[in-house]
Design a protein around this motif. Structure first.
Motif, PDB file in Angstrom:
ATOM      1  N   ASP A 119       0.801  -1.214   0.000  1.00  0.00           N
ATOM      2  CA  ASP A 119       0.000   0.000   0.000  1.00  0.00           C
ATOM      3  C   ASP A 119       0.836   1.267   0.000  1.00  0.00           C
ATOM      4  O   ASP A 119       0.332   2.342  -0.302  1.00  0.00           O
ATOM      5  N   TYR A 120       2.088   1.158   0.402  1.00  0.00           N
ATOM      6  CA  TYR A 120       2.875   2.401   0.446  1.00  0.00           C
ATOM      7  C   TYR A 120       4.344   2.230   0.084  1.00  0.00           C
ATOM      8  O   TYR A 120       5.062   3.217  -0.061  1.00  0.00           O
ATOM      9  N   ARG A 121       4.816   0.999  -0.084  1.00  0.00           N
ATOM     10  CA  ARG A 121       6.245   0.795  -0.343  1.00  0.00           C
ATOM     11  C   ARG A 121       6.507   0.529  -1.824  1.00  0.00           C
ATOM     12  O   ARG A 121       5.708  -0.106  -2.514  1.00  0.00           O
ATOM     13  N   PHE A 122       7.656   1.019  -2.284  1.00  0.00           N
ATOM     14  CA  PHE A 122       8.131   0.720  -3.632  1.00  0.00           C
ATOM     15  C   PHE A 122       9.171  -0.385  -3.501  1.00  0.00           C
ATOM     16  O   PHE A 122      10.357  -0.118  -3.273  1.00  0.00           O
ATOM     17  N   LEU A 123       8.710  -1.608  -3.633  1.00  0.00           N
ATOM     18  CA  LEU A 123       9.569  -2.745  -3.361  1.00  0.00           C
ATOM     19  C   LEU A 123      10.671  -2.895  -4.401  1.00  0.00           C
ATOM     20  O   LEU A 123      11.677  -3.570  -4.146  1.00  0.00           O
ATOM     21  N   ASP A 124      10.510  -2.258  -5.561  1.00  0.00           N
ATOM     22  CA  ASP A 124      11.524  -2.371  -6.614  1.00  0.00           C
ATOM     23  C   ASP A 124      12.648  -1.344  -6.470  1.00  0.00           C
ATOM     24  O   ASP A 124      13.615  -1.381  -7.221  1.00  0.00           O
ATOM     25  N   LEU A 125      12.505  -0.408  -5.528  1.00  0.00           N
ATOM     26  CA  LEU A 125      13.515   0.637  -5.350  1.00  0.00           C
ATOM     27  C   LEU A 125      14.312   0.394  -4.070  1.00  0.00           C
ATOM     28  O   LEU A 125      13.741   0.053  -3.032  1.00  0.00           O
ATOM     29  N   ASP A 126      15.610   0.599  -4.140  1.00  0.00           N
ATOM     30  CA  ASP A 126      16.478   0.462  -2.966  1.00  0.00           C
ATOM     31  C   ASP A 126      16.580   1.835  -2.290  1.00  0.00           C
ATOM     32  O   ASP A 126      17.350   2.693  -2.712  1.00  0.00           O
ATOM     33  N   LEU A 127      15.817   2.006  -1.234  1.00  0.00           N
ATOM     34  CA  LEU A 127      15.715   3.317  -0.598  1.00  0.00           C
ATOM     35  C   LEU A 127      16.339   3.357   0.795  1.00  0.00           C
ATOM     36  O   LEU A 127      16.215   4.370   1.497  1.00  0.00           O
ATOM     37  N   ALA A 128      16.997   2.291   1.187  1.00  0.00           N
ATOM     38  CA  ALA A 128      17.514   2.197   2.557  1.00  0.00           C
ATOM     39  C   ALA A 128      18.464   3.348   2.897  1.00  0.00           C
ATOM     40  O   ALA A 128      18.378   3.939   3.975  1.00  0.00           O
ATOM     41  N   ALA A 129      19.377   3.675   1.998  1.00  0.00           N
ATOM     42  CA  ALA A 129      20.376   4.710   2.286  1.00  0.00           C
ATOM     43  C   ALA A 129      19.706   6.056   2.535  1.00  0.00           C
ATOM     44  O   ALA A 129      20.074   6.786   3.473  1.00  0.00           O
ATOM     45  N   CYS A 130      18.724   6.376   1.729  1.00  0.00           N
ATOM     46  CA  CYS A 130      18.027   7.658   1.889  1.00  0.00           C
ATOM     47  C   CYS A 130      17.169   7.660   3.147  1.00  0.00           C
ATOM     48  O   CYS A 130      17.126   8.645   3.888  1.00  0.00           O
ATOM     49  N   GLU A 131      16.515   6.548   3.426  1.00  0.00           N
ATOM     50  CA  GLU A 131      15.657   6.466   4.604  1.00  0.00           C
ATOM     51  C   GLU A 131      16.471   6.542   5.891  1.00  0.00           C
ATOM     52  O   GLU A 131      16.018   7.123   6.888  1.00  0.00           O
TER      53      GLU A 131
END
Length: 595
Positions: free
Chosen positions: A339-351
């Protein structure tokens, strides 16, 4: 009987000609005749529509109903009606558009989940929802879009490949299946993505913000999955969606969305300047990027500000209030990752750059404060006072708000005062910069908040004096300075709402409840501030007490006059009632000293 290839080829030629007019020629239509190419395409499609209808009539006259040919003509006619409806809506002929789109749905209704019909069906509903939404018939549009969604899901579950209009022009062969796999699936997925986008808007119109947010995310997720997005638009839409979750204090979801916006912007920046671009084109692209990156930066700043504010409010609530707050939060729909996550994007560093948990200590809050400041610096680098005064002012107000929040977490009163002083300085610099008449709304906000900041400094300095056995003249001077600065700002705020600057207590008409309530608060603050002034001269003291009495009386009388605005001011009303009893005695005492 099978439709001859030559006939299908003729149909295809007409259809391609109409498509070229819309997709290519329309870009060069003059402003004086903006629909020229669309009108030409419409005429061609109407001619093709008549040919197909004539063939259907012939088939039915020969008692060949239910045949493969009849279904083929019906399917092609469905596509033509869909495209004609889209043109009518684009050229602002909604009545004709609605009529022909309904004709499309009639043609394909019985076989809407067949590969030959599903694209025309979903496409027609998308267009029809635009017509209903324009008439404010949101529930009707929503019901249609939900039907399209259901049929899309059922069709996909069947595992068949959708066919485009161009597939219908080709004889049944393996080539058709390959073409359908390449283009039909893409067209259907794009149509369903558009359907999700329209669903988000309709859910919003019928008062379902949670479902709106879910549909917005589904739209964005599908754009990423099928690589059908413009980077700048995607980043802005994702950052905008984050603001909904911020307002719900769902910081994990908001952070994820902002991280996605930031990543997509970074990827776009790396590839946005192409060698074939002219210098002007490159400059325009770079300017657009800087502008929109500043907007994403402001969304990040809002994230940090709301995290600080919510953390502050959470620490101020008692146990009972916190339980009630948590109970309200649990009523919200539960989210699954999709419902809210973009599972195809690696966003860990930014988060990982910023927490999504409430701040408990000054050290926690300081990290968020610096994070907010960094993003505000990015926004300020684009929004300059000389070119974007309103946006620049909002950014300065955000800086001031950040100092207010961090002051709450600071334990040392001396440092709290310094932070409140910085808060006031941002607003006072802004007041010097802005034309008070042209930017009156912003100036009012600055006057009121700057007054609040100086009042907070005053309270800190008064507490420091109380802790001393004998305050120095310098301590008293600092107290009075804070007092007068706060009075000056609140009085500027009050005067901005008077019929005339020196019109006493005659307020402007047509003030809304929020403005009236803030006006009442300002009178309360001014009355309190005049009372807090320290003076050893009886005449000055008398003048100050009279001013305090004057503003408290205006507050009390205005509360009676504006009952709705005064509903939340029970505590202040009680204090003022006591002061209205006390002040006359104080005034008489000072008068006797002067006799």
């Amino acid at each position: 009987m099978v439709i001859p290839k030559e006939v299908l080829s003729d149909y295809r030629e007409l259809y391609e000609k109409a498509n070229a007019l819309i997709e290519q020629d329309s870009r060069s239509d003059p402003p004086t005749d903006p629909y020229r190419s669309h009108y030409k395409a419409r005429d061609i499609l109407h001619d093709l529509k008549k040919q197909l209808e004539d063939q259907l009539i012939s088939i039915r006259a020969s008692e060949d109903e239910g045949s493969h040919d009849e279904f083929a003509y019906q399917s092609m006619l469905g596509f033509i009606c869909r495209d004609l409806g889209r043109i009518h809506i684009y050229t602002e002929e909604s009545i004709d558009g609605e009529k022909i789109l309904k004709r499309c749905l009639e043609l394909v209704e019985e076989r809407k989940q067949r590969p030959q019909c599903i694209i025309a069906y979903v496409g027609a509903i998308n267009e029809l929802s635009i017509v209903y939404a324009a008439r404010l018939e949101y529930k009707k549009a929503l019901e249609l879009l939900l039907q399209a969604e259901q049929n899309y899901e059922e069709f996909q579950a069947g595992g068949e490949l959708p066919m485009t209009m161009f597939d219908l022009f080709n004889p049944v062969s393996e080539d058709v299946e390959l073409t359908a796999a390449a283009t039909g699936s893409k067209e259907l997925e794009n149509l369903y993505t558009l359907c999700c986008f329209y669903l988000a808007q309709m859910w919003g119109h019928v008062g379902e913000p949670e479902k709106t947010a879910q549909c917005c995310h589904r739209t964005l997720h599908r754009q990423i999955k099928y690589k059908c997005y413009e980077a700048i638009d995607f980043a802005l839409n994702t950052a905008t969606l984050s603001q909904y979750y911020i307002g719900q204090e769902r910081f994990k979801e908001a952070r994820h969305l902002l991280a996605a916006a930031t990543l997509i912007m970074a990827e776009h920046e790396a590839n946005m300047l192409q060698p074939q671009m002219s210098q002007q084109q490159q400059a325009d692209v770079a300017e657009t990027f800087k502008h929109r990156y500043a907007d994403v930066a402001r969304c990040w700043a809002k994230y940090g500000l709301l995290l600080l504010q919510s953390s502050k409010e959470r620490l101020m609530r008692d146990d009972e209030e916190e339980e009630e707050h948590l109970a309200q939060a649990t009523k919200q729909l539960k989210l699954v990752e999709e419902d809210y996550r973009f599972l195809d994007l690696d966003l860990a560093a930014c988060e990982n750059r910023i927490s999504c948990d409430y701040c408990l200590t000054f050290d926690d809050a300081k990290l968020v404060f610096h994070f907010v400041s960094e993003w505000l610096d990015v926004a300020k680098d684009y929004y300059k006072a000389e070119s974007e005064a309103t946006e620049y002012a909002r950014i300065m107000q955000d800086y001031a708000e950040a100092y207010d929040h961090i002051a709450f977490f600071e334990e040392l009163p001396e440092n709290q005062a310094k932070m409140q002083k910085r808060r006031a300085k941002y607003l006072e610099d802004l007041l010097e910069l802005l034309d008070h008449g042209h930017y009156l709304k912003i100036c009012r906000e600055c006057w009121y908040v700057a007054g609040t900041a100086h009042a907070a400094i005053l309270d800190i300095r008064l507490d420091a004096i109380k802790a001393q056995s004998s305050p120095t003249p310098a301590d008293v001077k600092r107290v009075n300075q804070s007092c007068w600065k706060a009075i000056k700002h609140f009085e500027c705020f009050v005067k901005s709402y008077l019929v005339q600057p020196d019109a006493g207590d005659l307020w402007r008409p047509n003030m809304d409840v929020g403005e009236l309530r803030t006006m009442l608060y300002a009178h309360f603050h001014i009355g309190r501030l005049y009372y807090k002034l320290i003076s050893s001269h009886p005449q000055q003291q008398l003048e100050q007490l009279n001013q305090s009495l004057l503003y408290y009386k205006r507050f009390s009388e205005s509360c009676v006059e504006h009952k709705e605005a005064a509903e939340r001011l029970h505590g202040e009303i009680g204090v003022v009632r006591e002061m209205l009893e006390l002040l006359p005695y104080k005034i008489n005492t000072v008068k006797r000293r002067l006799e």
